[in-house]
Design an enzyme around this catalytic site. Structure first.
Site, mmCIF file in Angstrom:
data_model
loop_
_atom_site.group_PDB
_atom_site.id
_atom_site.type_symbol
_atom_site.label_atom_id
_atom_site.label_comp_id
_atom_site.label_asym_id
_atom_site.label_seq_id
_atom_site.Cartn_x
_atom_site.Cartn_y
_atom_site.Cartn_z
ATOM 1 N N LYS A 287 -53.112 -67.783 147.872
ATOM 2 C CA LYS A 287 -54.253 -67.306 147.112
ATOM 3 C C LYS A 287 -54.436 -65.808 147.353
ATOM 4 O O LYS A 287 -54.252 -65.315 148.470
ATOM 5 C CB LYS A 287 -55.523 -68.053 147.535
ATOM 6 C CG LYS A 287 -55.466 -69.561 147.337
ATOM 7 C CD LYS A 287 -55.521 -69.938 145.871
ATOM 8 C CE LYS A 287 -55.567 -71.447 145.693
ATOM 9 N NZ LYS A 287 -55.717 -71.837 144.275
ATOM 10 N N ASP B 101 -51.650 -66.897 143.485
ATOM 11 C CA ASP B 101 -52.656 -67.522 142.621
ATOM 12 C C ASP B 101 -53.953 -66.719 142.714
ATOM 13 O O ASP B 101 -54.572 -66.640 143.773
ATOM 14 C CB ASP B 101 -52.894 -68.969 143.055
ATOM 15 C CG ASP B 101 -53.837 -69.713 142.129
ATOM 16 O OD1 ASP B 101 -54.273 -69.131 141.115
ATOM 17 O OD2 ASP B 101 -54.142 -70.887 142.418
ATOM 18 N N GLU C 130 -50.407 -66.497 139.061
ATOM 19 C CA GLU C 130 -51.141 -67.542 138.351
ATOM 20 C C GLU C 130 -52.560 -67.086 138.007
ATOM 21 O O GLU C 130 -53.293 -66.617 138.885
ATOM 22 C CB GLU C 130 -51.192 -68.813 139.208
ATOM 23 C CG GLU C 130 -51.779 -70.009 138.488
ATOM 24 C CD GLU C 130 -51.739 -71.271 139.326
ATOM 25 O OE1 GLU C 130 -52.116 -72.323 138.798
ATOM 26 O OE2 GLU C 130 -51.335 -71.205 140.507
ATOM 27 N N ASP D 8 -53.341 -71.202 133.965
ATOM 28 C CA ASP D 8 -53.890 -72.416 134.559
ATOM 29 C C ASP D 8 -55.215 -72.741 133.874
ATOM 30 O O ASP D 8 -55.272 -73.499 132.911
ATOM 31 C CB ASP D 8 -54.055 -72.203 136.069
ATOM 32 C CG ASP D 8 -54.697 -73.385 136.794
ATOM 33 O OD1 ASP D 8 -55.018 -74.388 136.157
ATOM 34 O OD2 ASP D 8 -54.891 -73.284 138.030
ATOM 35 N N LYS E 183 -52.289 -79.501 134.557
ATOM 36 C CA LYS E 183 -53.108 -80.377 135.395
ATOM 37 C C LYS E 183 -53.679 -81.470 134.512
ATOM 38 O O LYS E 183 -54.306 -81.190 133.490
ATOM 39 C CB LYS E 183 -54.233 -79.591 136.071
ATOM 40 C CG LYS E 183 -53.740 -78.628 137.148
ATOM 41 C CD LYS E 183 -54.876 -77.859 137.785
ATOM 42 C CE LYS E 183 -54.347 -76.919 138.877
ATOM 43 N NZ LYS E 183 -55.420 -76.048 139.415
#
Length: 368
Positions: free
Chosen positions: A164, A189, A214, A239, A263
Site C-alpha cells: 500500500k 496499491d 492500482e 479497482d 472483485k
C-alpha cells in the site's frame, strides 16, 4: 432451482494482525454469511464482503443487510430459476448495491453446482487445477517492519508482493524495497489516494519496474486515469472504478488502464465477474482477482473464479491461516509454495465448519 428460505448470519472474526491502508486500519472483519436453502433441501453459502464503514464503496454491512432483507431476498424466494445467471437479471431493476447482490447470488451458484454435480470452478469455465497467490501488505509503521513482512511472504512462496502507498509514503517506500529486492514481482496499491496533480510524483515510480499501480486516482474515475496512463510507462490497474462489464468496456475504450482487478462483490457477483473475464480475454487485457479480507466462503469463491484462464496475474487470495487463527470452513484454504489447489469436488469444495462459526456469530435472522 426454487429458493425456499434464507438465513443471514452476522459474523465478527478477529484477524491475526492489523491491516492498514490509506483509509484506515482493521483488526477484525465483520461480515454477513448467507445460508440459502432450495426447495429440495440443498444448502448454498455466500459471503457479503462489505465493510462496516463506506470507505471502499458506498456499501456497508448494515446497508447490505437492509438490501437483502427488504428487496433482494423477497425478489428471489419462490422464483424458479434454471441457472444462477438469471439472478443478476432478476436484480437488474435494483441500482448498484453490488455486494449485497453478490452475496445471495454466490449462494445460488453453490446450490446450482451441487444440484448439477459439478465444481464451482468447472461451472464458471475454470481450466486451472491450481492458482498462483500474491499477498497484499498493508502500510507498516517502519521500513524495517515492511521489509520483514516482505521477507516472510517471500519465504512462504508468495508469487507477487503488493504494498500500500499513500501521499508521503510512496516513492521512498518503493525505493527501499527495490534496494533490497530488485527483481521480485512488485505492485503498489494507492486506494484512490492521488490526483492528476501528482502525475510527476507517480512518474517517479516508472523507474522501479512495477507490475502495476492500482487505482491511483479517484474511486469513481475512469476518464482521468486515461490521462495518467498516457503519462506513465507503468501499467495502471483499475479497482474501485470497475463495477460492471460496462465500466470495463469504457475503461478499455478510453485507455484508462492496462490491467483490471476483478472483485466478485464489487462487480455484483460471479456472473458479472465471468462476463468481465470473457470480455478481457477477447481484448487481451490482463486481469487478476482482488481480495476483501474474506473469510472462508468468500475465499472459496475467489479460488474458483481465479481458475479461469484470463486470470494471468497472481491474485490476493491467500490461505486462511494468513488472516485467521481459525476459519469457518473445512478444510481451510491452504497455500503451498505460492499456490492454492482448486477444488474439483461438487459445489465450492469446502464445508462450513459450524463449530467455529458459532464462536463468532453476533446474530442470525431467518427469511421464508
Amino acid at each position: 432451482m426454487k429458493l425456499q428460505s434464507v438465513r443471514i448470519h452476522h459474523v465478527k472474526m478477529p484477524m491475526k494482525f492489523t491491516f492498514t491502508t490509506s483509509f484506515g486500519s482493521m483488526n477484525e472483519k465483520e461480515f454477513l454469511l448467507i445460508e440459502a436453502t432450495d426447495e429440495d433441501g440443498t444448502v448454498g453459502y455466500g459471503e457479503c464482503v462489505a465493510f462496516v464503514a463506506p470507505w471502499y464503496t458506498e456499501e456497508t454491512v448494515k446497508t447490505c443487510w437492509h438490501m437483502l432483507e427488504d428487496f433482494l431476498i423477497p425478489m428471489l424466494i419462490g422464483k424458479t430459476l434454471q441457472h444462477p445467471d438469471e439472478v443478476s437479471e432478476l436484480f437488474s431493476s435494483i441500482r448498484m448495491n453490488n455486494m449485497a447482490k453478490a452475496a445471495i447470488e454466490g449462494a445460488m451458484w453453490d446450490i446450482y453446482c451441487q444440484q448439477t454435480k459439478q465444481s464451482l470452478s468447472h461451472a464458471l469455465g475454470g481450466t486451472r487445477t491450481a492458482i498462483d497467490v500474491g499477498i497484499a501488505i498493508g502500510l507498516q509503521p517502519t521500513k524495517e517492519a515492511l521489509l520483514t513482512a516482505i521477507a516472510q511472504a517471500l519465504a512462504k512462496g508468495y508469487a507477487r508482493i503488493k504494498v500500500k502507498i499513500k501521499p508521503g509514503a510512496d516513492v521512498d517506500i518503493i525505493h527501499t524495497i527495490r534496494e533490497v529486492y530488485p527483481d521480485i514481482p512488485l505492485m503498489a496499491d494507492a486506494n484512490a489516494a492521488y490526483t492528476l496533480e501528482d502525475t510527476a510524483l507517480l512518474q517517479q515510480l516508472d523507474r522501479y519496474n512495477l507490475l502495476m499501480i492500482e487505482q491511483p486516482l479517484a474511486y469513481d474515475d475512469i476518464v482521468e486515469h486515461a490521462t495518467l496512463q498516457r503519462a506513465l510507462s507503468t501499467p495502471i490497474c483499475l479497482d474501485e472504478s470497475i463495477h460492471s462489464l460496462a465500466d470495463v468496456k469504457r475503461a478499455i475504450s478510453l485507455g484508462s488502464c492496462k490491467i483490471i482487478n476483478v472483485k466478485i462483490g464489487r462487480v455484483g457477483g460471479l456472473t458479472e465477474a465471468r462476463n468481465i473475464h470473457d470480455y478481457c480475454a477477447m481484448h487481451n487485457v490482463a486481469i487478476w482477482c482482488g481480495g476483501m479480507l474474506e473469510a472462508g466462503i468468500g475465499r472459496a469463491h475467489n479460488v474458483a473464479l481465479t481458475s479461469l484462464p484470463q486470470f494471468t496475474l497472481p491474485g490476493d487470495t491467500s490461505g486462511s491461516s494468513h488472516y485467521w487463527q481459525e476459519d469457518i470452513i473445512s478444510p481451510q484454504v491452504e497455500m503451498i509454495d505460492g499456490q492454492i489447489k482448486v477444488p474439483q469436488t461438487v459445489g465450492i469444495g469446502y464445508e462450513l465448519n459450524d463449530k467455529v462459526l458459532q464462536k463468532y456469530i453476533v446474530s442470525t435472522r431467518n427469511y421464508t
